[in-house]
Design a protein around this motif. Structure first.
Motif, PDB file in Angstrom:
ATOM      1  N   MET A 132       0.833  -1.205   0.000  1.00 19.37           N
ATOM      2  CA  MET A 132       0.000   0.000   0.000  1.00 19.37           C
ATOM      3  C   MET A 132       0.872   1.261   0.000  1.00 19.37           C
ATOM      4  O   MET A 132       0.566   2.235  -0.692  1.00 19.37           O
ATOM      5  N   ASP A 133       1.964   1.212   0.771  1.00 18.32           N
ATOM      6  CA  ASP A 133       2.877   2.356   0.787  1.00 18.32           C
ATOM      7  C   ASP A 133       3.494   2.582  -0.588  1.00 18.32           C
ATOM      8  O   ASP A 133       3.627   3.723  -1.047  1.00 18.32           O
ATOM      9  N   LEU A 134       3.882   1.504  -1.240  1.00 16.94           N
ATOM     10  CA  LEU A 134       4.491   1.634  -2.570  1.00 16.94           C
ATOM     11  C   LEU A 134       3.491   2.166  -3.591  1.00 16.94           C
ATOM     12  O   LEU A 134       3.841   2.982  -4.446  1.00 16.94           O
ATOM     13  N   ASN A 135       2.240   1.716  -3.492  1.00 16.64           N
ATOM     14  CA  ASN A 135       1.215   2.228  -4.420  1.00 16.64           C
ATOM     15  C   ASN A 135       0.975   3.721  -4.197  1.00 16.64           C
ATOM     16  O   ASN A 135       0.881   4.501  -5.153  1.00 16.64           O
ATOM     17  N   ASP A 136       0.885   4.113  -2.934  1.00 15.20           N
ATOM     18  CA  ASP A 136       0.690   5.541  -2.640  1.00 15.20           C
ATOM     19  C   ASP A 136       1.905   6.361  -3.067  1.00 15.20           C
ATOM     20  O   ASP A 136       1.764   7.492  -3.561  1.00 15.20           O
ATOM     21  N   LEU A 137       3.097   5.796  -2.887  1.00 10.90           N
ATOM     22  CA  LEU A 137       4.306   6.501  -3.305  1.00 10.90           C
ATOM     23  C   LEU A 137       4.351   6.676  -4.817  1.00 10.90           C
ATOM     24  O   LEU A 137       4.708   7.748  -5.326  1.00 10.90           O
ATOM     25  N   GLY A 138       3.979   5.633  -5.553  1.00 12.74           N
ATOM     26  CA  GLY A 138       3.932   5.751  -7.013  1.00 12.74           C
ATOM     27  C   GLY A 138       2.916   6.781  -7.479  1.00 12.74           C
ATOM     28  O   GLY A 138       3.171   7.555  -8.408  1.00 12.74           O
ATOM     29  N   TRP A 139       1.740   6.810  -6.810  1.00 11.30           N
ATOM     30  CA  TRP A 139       0.728   7.806  -7.173  1.00 11.30           C
ATOM     31  C   TRP A 139       1.235   9.219  -6.912  1.00 11.30           C
ATOM     32  O   TRP A 139       1.033  10.130  -7.731  1.00 11.30           O
ATOM     33  N   LEU A 140       1.902   9.425  -5.776  1.00  8.90           N
ATOM     34  CA  LEU A 140       2.411  10.756  -5.449  1.00  8.90           C
ATOM     35  C   LEU A 140       3.502  11.192  -6.420  1.00  8.90           C
ATOM     36  O   LEU A 140       3.556  12.363  -6.828  1.00  8.90           O
ATOM     37  N   ILE A 141       4.371  10.266  -6.821  1.00 13.20           N
ATOM     38  CA  ILE A 141       5.424  10.605  -7.788  1.00 13.20           C
ATOM     39  C   ILE A 141       4.814  10.991  -9.130  1.00 13.20           C
ATOM     40  O   ILE A 141       5.245  11.954  -9.777  1.00 13.20           O
ATOM     41  N   ASP A 142       3.790  10.242  -9.553  1.00 16.00           N
ATOM     42  CA  ASP A 142       3.115  10.589 -10.816  1.00 16.00           C
ATOM     43  C   ASP A 142       2.491  11.974 -10.749  1.00 16.00           C
ATOM     44  O   ASP A 142       2.560  12.744 -11.721  1.00 16.00           O
ATOM     45  N   GLN A 143       1.899  12.319  -9.615  1.00 19.77           N
ATOM     46  CA  GLN A 143       1.302  13.650  -9.475  1.00 19.77           C
ATOM     47  C   GLN A 143       2.366  14.742  -9.564  1.00 19.77           C
ATOM     48  O   GLN A 143       2.169  15.771 -10.216  1.00 19.77           O
ATOM     49  N   ASN A 144       3.523  14.516  -8.935  1.00 22.92           N
ATOM     50  CA  ASN A 144       4.594  15.517  -8.990  1.00 22.92           C
ATOM     51  C   ASN A 144       5.192  15.625 -10.383  1.00 22.92           C
ATOM     52  O   ASN A 144       5.529  16.729 -10.833  1.00 22.92           O
ATOM     53  N   VAL A 145       5.310  14.508 -11.090  1.00 28.51           N
ATOM     54  CA  VAL A 145       5.845  14.538 -12.460  1.00 28.51           C
ATOM     55  C   VAL A 145       4.899  15.305 -13.373  1.00 28.51           C
ATOM     56  O   VAL A 145       5.336  16.132 -14.195  1.00 28.51           O
ATOM     57  N   ARG A 146       3.602  15.075 -13.248  1.00 29.73           N
ATOM     58  CA  ARG A 146       2.635  15.810 -14.079  1.00 29.73           C
ATOM     59  C   ARG A 146       2.678  17.303 -13.775  1.00 29.73           C
ATOM     60  O   ARG A 146       2.589  18.133 -14.686  1.00 29.73           O
ATOM     61  N   ALA A 147       2.825  17.645 -12.503  1.00 22.56           N
ATOM     62  CA  ALA A 147       2.909  19.064 -12.148  1.00 22.56           C
ATOM     63  C   ALA A 147       4.156  19.705 -12.744  1.00 22.56           C
ATOM     64  O   ALA A 147       4.108  20.841 -13.244  1.00 22.56           O
ATOM     65  N   MET A 148       5.290  19.006 -12.735  1.00 22.22           N
ATOM     66  CA  MET A 148       6.513  19.550 -13.332  1.00 22.22           C
ATOM     67  C   MET A 148       6.389  19.673 -14.843  1.00 22.22           C
ATOM     68  O   MET A 148       6.874  20.642 -15.439  1.00 22.22           O
ATOM     69  N   GLU A 149       5.750  18.707 -15.497  1.00 19.17           N
ATOM     70  CA  GLU A 149       5.557  18.792 -16.952  1.00 19.17           C
ATOM     71  C   GLU A 149       4.688  19.982 -17.322  1.00 19.17           C
ATOM     72  O   GLU A 149       4.966  20.681 -18.304  1.00 19.17           O
ATOM     73  N   ARG A 150       3.630  20.210 -16.539  1.00 19.62           N
ATOM     74  CA  ARG A 150       2.788  21.387 -16.807  1.00 19.62           C
ATOM     75  C   ARG A 150       3.566  22.673 -16.597  1.00 19.62           C
ATOM     76  O   ARG A 150       3.416  23.637 -17.368  1.00 19.62           O
ATOM     77  N   ARG A 151       4.419  22.702 -15.599  1.00 16.10           N
ATOM     78  CA  ARG A 151       5.224  23.896 -15.339  1.00 16.10           C
ATOM     79  C   ARG A 151       6.222  24.139 -16.463  1.00 16.10           C
ATOM     80  O   ARG A 151       6.420  25.267 -16.915  1.00 16.10           O
ATOM     81  N   ILE A 152       6.864  23.067 -16.952  1.00 18.29           N
ATOM     82  CA  ILE A 152       7.829  23.200 -18.049  1.00 18.29           C
ATOM     83  C   ILE A 152       7.125  23.678 -19.316  1.00 18.29           C
ATOM     84  O   ILE A 152       7.632  24.536 -20.050  1.00 18.29           O
ATOM     85  N   GLU A 153       5.957  23.117 -19.593  1.00 19.08           N
ATOM     86  CA  GLU A 153       5.209  23.543 -20.781  1.00 19.08           C
ATOM     87  C   GLU A 153       4.811  25.013 -20.691  1.00 19.08           C
ATOM     88  O   GLU A 153       4.890  25.756 -21.675  1.00 19.08           O
ATOM     89  N   LEU A 154       4.411  25.431 -19.504  1.00 18.47           N
ATOM     90  CA  LEU A 154       4.042  26.834 -19.324  1.00 18.47           C
ATOM     91  C   LEU A 154       5.234  27.755 -19.537  1.00 18.47           C
ATOM     92  O   LEU A 154       5.128  28.790 -20.209  1.00 18.47           O
ATOM     93  N   LEU A 155       6.398  27.397 -18.994  1.00 22.06           N
ATOM     94  CA  LEU A 155       7.590  28.217 -19.169  1.00 22.06           C
ATOM     95  C   LEU A 155       8.051  28.232 -20.617  1.00 22.06           C
ATOM     96  O   LEU A 155       8.515  29.251 -21.129  1.00 22.06           O
TER      97      LEU A 155
END
Length: 230
Positions: A132-155
């Motif tokens: 369960m910890d690994l699944n939650d960790l993977g979900w959180l990493i995916d959320q942070n990666v998507r946020a960084m991609e949106r930030r890079i696209e905006l810049l």
């Protein structure tokens, strides 16, 4: 100083319960009065307690009877639409408390997994985590990666739009200073340097605000040429 939260339970002491009733009754009637004045509505209050022989009615018996008559003339569906007793009131409070608890647990879980993610980036092994910890960790990493991609696209879009801006047509740049003329052939090197310096002095002295520089430059050039001829 913050007010202490009151525990919703029967007060065991009779004297304390009686003092609390009188104090709360006064505050309740004051709030009902303020509600009728501020919102322009009709309201009444009927309080029956073992501390008073007769029930207390606010604001008067006639006004209270009018409000009750208006309520009874309403359809039964409208009467029970927002009706609430003690059981339903406590159930509503329990439901809100459970929703608040669920939200707080979710926030705590997200903070816990975020801390695990930062520790793993610093070199900590993930051997002690459950599935369960690994699944939650993977979900959180995916959320942070998507946020960084949106930030890079905006810049990137912002940089592209700024680089596509055109330079105004009326923008002018100061002209470069003219190159000094070549000295006449056949002169020695020292003489060439001297002529070049004096030619530059002549160009600088062409401005009308510096006539003394022009006269000095002409004198130096004539003196140098006459010395070479002699």
């Amino acid at each position: 100083m913050t007010r202490k939260k009151v525990r919703l339970a029967l007060i065991p002491s009779d004297s304390t319960r009686k003092a609390t009733y009188k104090k709360r009754k006064k505050g309740l009637l004051k709030k009902v009065d303020e509600l009728t004045v501020l919102c322009g509505i009709e309201a009444c209050a009927v309080l029956k307690s073992p501390y008073d022989i007769q029930p207390e009615i606010w604001p008067s018996i006639s006004k209270a009877q009018r409000v009750v008559s208006q309520f009874r003339n309403m359809p039964e569906i409208d009467q029970s639409k927002k009706m609430m007793n003690q059981e339903s009131f406590i159930g509503q409070r329990i439901t809100k408390a459970l929703e608040k608890l669920k939200k707080q647990r979710k926030d705590n879980r997200e903070k816990e997994i975020t801390e695990v993610m930062y520790q793993s980036l610093s070199g900590r092994e993930l051997s002690g985590l459950t599935m369960m910890d690994l699944n939650d960790l993977g979900w959180l990493i995916d959320q942070n990666v998507r946020a960084m991609e949106r930030r890079i696209e905006l810049l990137t879009n912002s940089a592209s739009s700024s680089s596509a801006a055109t330079v105004p047509e009326d923008s002018t740049y100061p002209p470069l200073p003219p190159l000094p003329p070549l000295p006449p052939p056949g002169l020695p090197t020292a003489a060439q340097d001297l002529v070049l310096r004096n030619e530059s002095a002549l160009q600088m002295a062409q401005a009308p605000q510096q006539p003394q520089v022009l006269e000095y430059g002409l004198f130096v050039v004539l003196f140098c040429l006459s010395s070479f001829e002699s």
